[in-house]
Every structure is written in structure tokens, then in C-alpha cells.
Scaffold this active site. Structure first.
Site, PDB file in Angstrom:
ATOM      1  N   GLY A  92       0.816  -1.223   0.000  1.00 52.82           N
ATOM      2  CA  GLY A  92       0.000   0.000   0.000  1.00 52.82           C
ATOM      3  C   GLY A  92       0.836   1.253   0.000  1.00 52.82           C
ATOM      4  O   GLY A  92       0.453   2.261   0.592  1.00 52.82           O
ATOM      5  N   GLY A  94       2.191   2.531  -2.998  1.00 52.00           N
ATOM      6  CA  GLY A  94       2.306   3.037  -4.367  1.00 52.00           C
ATOM      7  C   GLY A  94       3.284   2.230  -5.200  1.00 52.00           C
ATOM      8  O   GLY A  94       3.712   2.662  -6.262  1.00 52.00           O
ATOM      9  N   LEU A  95       3.671   1.052  -4.704  1.00 51.91           N
ATOM     10  CA  LEU A  95       4.595   0.201  -5.461  1.00 51.91           C
ATOM     11  C   LEU A  95       3.865  -0.946  -6.156  1.00 51.91           C
ATOM     12  O   LEU A  95       4.487  -1.929  -6.559  1.00 51.91           O
ATOM     13  CB  LEU A  95       5.701  -0.340  -4.547  1.00 51.91           C
ATOM     14  CG  LEU A  95       6.635   0.720  -3.974  1.00 51.91           C
ATOM     15  CD1 LEU A  95       7.796   0.075  -3.232  1.00 51.91           C
ATOM     16  CD2 LEU A  95       7.178   1.636  -5.064  1.00 51.91           C
ATOM     17  N   GLY A  96       2.565  -0.834  -6.273  1.00 55.57           N
ATOM     18  CA  GLY A  96       1.806  -1.810  -7.060  1.00 55.57           C
ATOM     19  C   GLY A  96       1.627  -3.146  -6.369  1.00 55.57           C
ATOM     20  O   GLY A  96       1.504  -4.181  -7.029  1.00 55.57           O
ATOM     21  N   SER A  97       1.558  -3.140  -5.024  1.00 57.66           N
ATOM     22  CA  SER A  97       1.434  -4.419  -4.311  1.00 57.66           C
ATOM     23  C   SER A  97       0.105  -5.111  -4.622  1.00 57.66           C
ATOM     24  O   SER A  97       0.062  -6.347  -4.728  1.00 57.66           O
ATOM     25  CB  SER A  97       1.592  -4.229  -2.796  1.00 57.66           C
ATOM     26  OG  SER A  97       0.683  -3.266  -2.321  1.00 57.66           O
ATOM     27  N   ALA A  99      -1.661  -5.025  -7.446  1.00 54.70           N
ATOM     28  CA  ALA A  99      -1.592  -5.645  -8.781  1.00 54.70           C
ATOM     29  C   ALA A  99      -0.637  -6.839  -8.768  1.00 54.70           C
ATOM     30  O   ALA A  99      -0.894  -7.861  -9.423  1.00 54.70           O
ATOM     31  CB  ALA A  99      -1.141  -4.618  -9.811  1.00 54.70           C
ATOM     32  N   ALA A 100       0.451  -6.727  -7.993  1.00 57.70           N
ATOM     33  CA  ALA A 100       1.403  -7.851  -7.902  1.00 57.70           C
ATOM     34  C   ALA A 100       0.700  -9.066  -7.298  1.00 57.70           C
ATOM     35  O   ALA A 100       0.846 -10.199  -7.795  1.00 57.70           O
ATOM     36  CB  ALA A 100       2.607  -7.446  -7.054  1.00 57.70           C
ATOM     37  N   ASP A 143      -0.498  -0.292 -13.395  1.00 58.41           N
ATOM     38  CA  ASP A 143      -0.018  -1.210 -12.352  1.00 58.41           C
ATOM     39  C   ASP A 143      -0.102  -2.658 -12.817  1.00 58.41           C
ATOM     40  O   ASP A 143       0.814  -3.452 -12.609  1.00 58.41           O
ATOM     41  CB  ASP A 143      -0.867  -1.084 -11.074  1.00 58.41           C
ATOM     42  CG  ASP A 143      -0.518   0.135 -10.261  1.00 58.41           C
ATOM     43  OD1 ASP A 143      -0.006   1.098 -10.849  1.00 58.41           O
ATOM     44  OD2 ASP A 143      -0.762   0.121  -9.047  1.00 58.41           O
TER      45      ASP A 143
HETATM   46  O1  PMV Z   1      -1.364   2.742  -7.702  1.00 54.64           O
HETATM   47  P1  PMV Z   1      -0.471   3.928  -7.556  1.00 54.64           P
HETATM   48  O2  PMV Z   1      -0.597   4.620  -6.242  1.00 54.64           O
HETATM   49  O3  PMV Z   1       0.936   3.641  -7.953  1.00 54.64           O
HETATM   50  O4  PMV Z   1      -0.979   5.050  -8.609  1.00 54.64           O
HETATM   51  C1  PMV Z   1      -1.249   4.724  -9.912  1.00 54.64           C
HETATM   52  C2  PMV Z   1      -1.014   5.898 -10.789  1.00 54.64           C
HETATM   53  C3  PMV Z   1      -2.186   6.805 -11.089  1.00 54.64           C
HETATM   54  O5  PMV Z   1      -1.849   7.436 -12.328  1.00 54.64           O
HETATM   55  C4  PMV Z   1      -2.318   7.873 -10.009  1.00 54.64           C
HETATM   56  C5  PMV Z   1      -3.514   6.080 -11.219  1.00 54.64           C
HETATM   57  C6  PMV Z   1      -3.611   5.168 -12.434  1.00 54.64           C
HETATM   58  O6  PMV Z   1      -4.511   4.331 -12.430  1.00 54.64           O
HETATM   59  O7  PMV Z   1      -2.823   5.312 -13.381  1.00 54.64           O
END
Ligand code: PMV
Length: 302
Positions: A92, A94-97, A99-100, A143
Site C-alpha cells: 500500500g 504506491g509500489l503496485g502491491s 496488482a502484484a 499497475d
Molecule cells: O497505484 P499507484 O498509487 O501507484 O498510482 C497509480 C497511478 C495513477 O496514475 C495515479 C492512477 C492510475 O490508475 O494510473
């Protein structure tokens, strides 16, 4: 005990273009070698265990809904699976956890169901999209793309599916530092949408300026022009401030990284908190520079 299946998914960071990517502008991101590993097997009763670098993770309501939506695409249910998740990236932040996790679980579930070829890939993609829809509001899909792996890439949202281009880059060290608690991506995206509604012309020019930075950044990355790349990261950070997604802590952390010798630094991801990314060589004392903010992760990419 059922046969054990393993799936992996990668974390990511966004080098350029977050938020603008939601509005059709290009973005540039990197898949990390680290991310999530899921092991699953059929079981008589449900079992869930997840471990992050910060310790065990109980499945909250959002994770429960996302995993349920994902498994549904394979005709599977949490009720008769034993699932073990290991993360080697912060959660949580912003490193795509998320989606990973989704890609790792979908890959494992596809193998458990014996799917192969195009059917396997199609089912994985729709299942991952369903899971990500629970975590993110109007998500661009960047992501998810990163979670499949493959180094640096350019990503642009299109009505008929995303345009994805791999970018070959010379190796360099990148630093990621979670410097503040994360904000919800959905809330941050919604905030930008609100401000854009009030000032559409201004926001169109911010997004266009971010797109120019992304294009120039792609060239600099491909050439290994690190000075230029760093300047462009700083410029992207200034534009992220303009659209209202940076915070005083993120700004201060970027300044601390630059003062310690980073060539450039910016927030990465949705902003409002979470991580910064800094470009610097291996000798730069980045962990010391950011000690007041939290841990620093170093990645040599590609
Ligand atoms: O999931 P995050 O926090 O890395 O943010 C994704 C990037 C955004 O451009 C803010 C949202 C998106 O869906 O592209």
C-alpha cells in the site's frame, strides 16, 4: 492435500506520468524484480496467510472483495482454497502491491484450473482487472501491466486497449523510499478529477507538460543520459505539485534526496503520501539522507 501451485507478480514504480496517464497521456514505469509470490492449493476449509516486510497481513474487507472477484473468474472460491502470500515490497505504498498480488494469484489459479495458451492469458487479464477495480477507482491499468514483469516500459491508455512499448535502458541505481503513510489511489485520482473539472484548460496544459516530460524522459532513459533524466524527474515533481498531489513531506523528502546528491527525485504513484523515487549512484548516501523519513530501498535496474 491438493497439489500446490505457485504464481508471481511484480511490483512497480512510475518514473514519469502518473495521473496524466488516466487522461490518455503517456507514462513511463518500471517493473521491479520484487513483488508478490502466491502459493495455493485446494483445501477442505479456507486458509489465508499473508506476510509483508512489515509482518503478517490480515485480509481486510477490500482484500477479501478483490480476491473473491478474482477467483470468481476461475470458478474458484476462498472457501476451499489454502492461500499463502509473500510480499517482498512494502504494501500500500504506491509500489503496485495490489496488482502484484492479483497477477500472482491469477497465475496460480490459472495453473490450478489447468488453463493454457490464450485462454489462460485472457482469463488472467480479466481476473486481474476485476481485482484492481476493487482497489483503484478510475485506474489506467499501468499497475497491472507492470505486474506481468518486463523492466521499463511506456504505457498509454487507448479506447481499444493500452499501447505498451518496452524501453531498453543501461543499468543504473534507483532508490525508492516510503516517506509517509499512503493515501488511497482512488481518492487521489478523484481529487484530480474534481480540480480538473474546475480548471479544465489549466489541467490540460499540466497534463500536456507532463506528457512532454515523459517523452523527453524516454529518450534520456534509453541513452542513459542520467543528468537529463534527473532534471526531468524534478520537473515532473513540480507539475505533480501543480495538480495538487504532492505534500510537504513528499516535497521535503525530494529536497533531502537532491541535497544528498540525487540527480532527481519525485513522488511516485498517486501521491498524497507514499513513496518518492530518486535517481542516484550507489555511492550517494541516500539511506542517511532519508533516515528521518523511513527505510530506503535500492534497485539496480534493469
Ligand atoms: O497505484 P499507484 O498509487 O501507484 O498510482 C497509480 C497511478 C495513477 O496514475 C495515479 C492512477 C492510475 O490508475 O494510473
Amino acid at each position: 492435500m491438493g497439489e500446490l501451485f505457485t504464481g508471481r507478480g511484480c511490483g512497480k514504480f512510475i518514473v514519469f506520468g502518473e495521473h496524466a496517464v488516466v487522461y490518455g497521456r503517456p507514462a513511463l514505469a518500471a517493473s521491479l524484480p520484487q513483488g508478490a509470490v502466491v502459493q495455493l492449493r485446494r483445501a477442505a476449509s479456507p486458509q489465508w496467510h499473508a506476510e509483508s516486510p512489515a509482518g503478517p497481513l490480515a485480509p481486510n474487507d477490500q482484500v477479501h472483495r478483490a480476491v473473491t472477484a478474482l477467483l470468481d473468474h476461475f470458478g474458484l472460491s476462498l472457501d476451499n482454497l489454502a492461500i499463502d502470500v509473500g510480499f517482498d515490497i512494502p504494501i500500500g505504498a504506491g509500489l503496485g502491491s495490489s496488482a502484484a498480488l492479483a497477477v500472482a494469484l491469477a497465475r496460480g489459479a490459472a495453473d490450478l484450473c489447468g488453463l493454457t495458451g490464450d485462454e489462460r492469458q485472457g482469463r488472467i487479464e480479466s481476473a486481474v482487472a476485476a481485482s484492481e477495480a476493487v482497489f483503484h477507482g478510475k485506474a489506467s491499468g499501468i499497475d497491472q501491466q507492470a505486474a506481468y514483469g518486463g523492466g521499463f516500459f511506456r504505457f498509454q491508455r487507448r479506447a481499444d486497449g493500452p499501447l505498451v512499448e518496452a524501453i531498453a535502458a543501461p543499468p543504473h541505481r534507483w532508490y525508492i523510499a516510503p516517506v509517509a503513510p499512503s493515501a488511497s489511489t482512488a481518492d487521489m485520482v478523484a481529487g484530480v478529477a474534481d480540480r480538473r473539472r474546475e480548471s479544465p484548460t489549466e489541467f490540460a496544459s499540466y497534463f500536456d507538460a507532463i506528457a512532454e516530460v515523459t517523452d523527453a524522459g524516454q529518450t534520456a532513459l534509453g541513452r542513459g543520459d542520467w543528468q537529463r533524466l534527473g532534471q526531468l524527474m524534478d520537473r515532473n515533481q513540480a507539475l505533480l505539485q501543480s495538480i495538487g498531489v504532492s505534500t510537504p513531506v513528499l516535497d521535503k523528502a525530494c529536497e533531502a534526496a537532491r541535497s544528498a546528491g540525487a540527480l532527481g527525485a519525485k513522488l511516485t504513484g498517486a501521491g498524497g503520501g507514499g513513496c518518492i523515487v530518486a535517481l542516484a549512484d550507489a555511492e550517494t548516501p541516500m539511506a542517511d539522507a532519508l533516515a528521518d523519513f523511513g527505510p530506503v530501498y535500492a534497485f539496480d535496474l534493469p
